[in-house]
Design an enzyme around this catalytic site. Structure first.
Site, short mmCIF file in Angstrom:
data_model
loop_
_atom_site.label_atom_id
_atom_site.label_comp_id
_atom_site.label_asym_id
_atom_site.label_seq_id
_atom_site.Cartn_x
_atom_site.Cartn_y
_atom_site.Cartn_z
N PHE A 380 -16.78 16.05 33.44
CA PHE A 380 -17.05 14.62 33.55
C PHE A 380 -17.34 13.93 32.21
O PHE A 380 -18.14 12.99 32.16
CB PHE A 380 -18.21 14.36 34.52
N CYS A 381 -16.71 14.38 31.13
CA CYS A 381 -16.97 13.83 29.80
C CYS A 381 -18.46 13.83 29.47
O CYS A 381 -18.97 12.92 28.81
CB CYS A 381 -16.40 12.41 29.68
#
Length: 460
Positions: A380-381
């Protein structure tokens, strides 16, 4: 309070109309189903109201700030009115500036270029990469993940109290960057308390509101933050727009983020052959080029729609959906939700989890292919945060690897479900049912890895 009790209160609170709510997708097992978009934390669908407003304006589109014609003047007024609407939505102070950007990432990179010389930056390792990475040219202190709101404030206070100071022996400027709501766990951060701690130690603070602004009211003045950044595509507005709003002094003192028309007030040739430039002091200083007027208008339209719907109503319904997920999966022992602050911590409609015995990319692929449910899988970055929450132990390698795993590397990733103002109850209820069925009965189809992603195997 149980889900059944809350459900009785939802008849007066229906989701806001969004684009794509009637889109059907094919199932690998046969037939079609209405698509359940449960990846709002990445990009929320556009509100129908936003789309209608943009469509009504589109025939009148014209250049901004550069034309005497009627359509140009109309577009300029619309663009500047959008700036005022956003300022009202964020409860900005009278002398704050609202700069239109491309995204939260763009906004924070812009601010990074405006840091005074020798500025120290303090950022928690829990941040999204958009807030974690822009400061690398400055002196950065990365703070360990706190395990509660109080610990977050205490960690920041200790770090600020121990500032190293400049080479001349004194303290220069300092900036704290913090999220309002985690894009991994959905947990709300103690922004007001962190802002007070920053100011008590002579630092400023920028709020990454990408995950907060679509779900909760954000008051720049009330929270005491110096800047706030958010993205249009998470606020139910398409077209690649974002906002950086807050104090003007650092922005006015900095070189323009981009050099070009619009940022310059006056340009002239010098006798020595060079060029002299006088830059604008307004937000235009950092908005060089032809601005994304449709994007700005879309953001303003979304701000109006959310304000008119009422955040109290939106929050109440979203919390009902959060409880639907958590209570619905509470008796599934192989499902583990990820959390920094604890299961009971206040959060927005963002939940991440792992399923024992499943590779997360395999599980997400099955939700999509067999149930028509779109969720997110991976890191998710926010790689440092997810690795911290997972304890650094990879899951058992399944038939499909993580899209973020190197070749031959075991999976270390999670599944994220997220929703908001446009999510129908049925989408969340279908998700809960699908998770239970997959955990209990397994996938009904075979899957393989293709180009780093887990996909249904249709070769048979």
């Amino acid at each position: 309070m149980s889900v059944s009790t809350v459900a009785a209160d939802q008849s007066v609170c229906s989701p806001l109309p969004v684009l794509g709510r009637d889109v059907t997708v094919p199932l690998v097992t046969g037939g079609e189903v209405t698509y359940a978009a449960l990846d709002y934390a990445a990009s929320a669908p556009a509100l129908q109201r936003v789309w209608d407003d943009v469509a009504a304006y589109a025939p009148y589109y014209g250049s901004v700030h550069r034309g005497a014609g009627y359509l140009s003047q109309l577009s300029t007024d619309l663009f500047e009115n959008a700036r005022r609407t956003v300022a009202e939505f964020l409860d900005c102070r009278e002398d704050d500036q609202v700069v239109f950007t491309r995204s939260t990432t763009d906004s924070l990179n812009l601010l990074a270029t405006a840091l005074p010389a020798d500025c120290e930056v303090f950022v928690f390792e829990t941040e999204h990469h958009a807030a974690l990475l822009p400061w690398r040219k400055a002196r950065v202190t990365y703070l360990d993940a706190p395990r509660g709101p109080r610990e977050a404030v205490e960690t920041l206070e200790r770090a600020l109290a121990g500032r190293t100071g400049s080479a001349e022996g004194g303290h220069g400027s300092a900036l704290v960057c913090v999220t309002g709501a985690s894009n991994v766990t959905g947990e709300l951060w103690p922004v007001r308390e962190l802002a007070a701690a920053a100011h008590a130690h002579g630092a400023r603070i920028v709020l990454d509101a990408a995950q907060l602004a679509p779900h909760h009211p954000v008051s720049v003045a009330g929270l005491g933050v110096d800047w706030v950044a958010f993205s249009g595509h998470k606020l139910y507005a398409p077209f690649g727009s974002g906002v950086l709003a807050g104090r003007a002094d650092w922005l006015r003192a900095a070189e323009p983020y981009l050099a070009g028309g619009g940022a310059s007030r006056k340009v002239g040739r010098r006798q020595d052959g060079g060029v002299d430039v006088e830059w604008h002091d307004s937000a235009a200083r950092h908005e060089a080029g032809s601005p994304n007027v449709i994007g700005a208008y879309a953001v303003a339209s979304a701000c109006k729609a959310l304000t008119e719907a009422g955040f109290d109503t939106l929050v109440a319904r979203e919390q009902y959906l959060v409880r639907t997920v958590r209570e619905g999966l509470a008796d599934v022992p192989r499902v583990r939700f990820l959390s920094l602050f604890g299961d009971d911590a206040p959060r927005v409609g963002v939940l991440s989890f792992v399923v024992e015995g499943w590779n997360s990319s395999h599980f997400a692929a099955a939700l999509s292919a067999e149930y028509g449910i779109g969720v997110r899988d991976g890191l998710f970055c926010a790689h440092p945060l997810v690795r911290t929450l997972l304890g650094g132990d990879p899951q058992t390698q399944g038939e499909c690897g993580s899209p973020e795993a190197a070749p031959g590397e075991k999976s270390l990733n999670a599944i994220r479900v997220s929703f908001g103002a446009g999510t129908p109850d049925e989408h969340v209820e279908r998700f809960v049912r699908a998770v239970k069925e997959l955990v209990t009965d397994g996938a009904r189809w075979n899957y393989r890895t293709e180009d780093g992603r887990c996909v249904p195997d249709t070769s048979a």
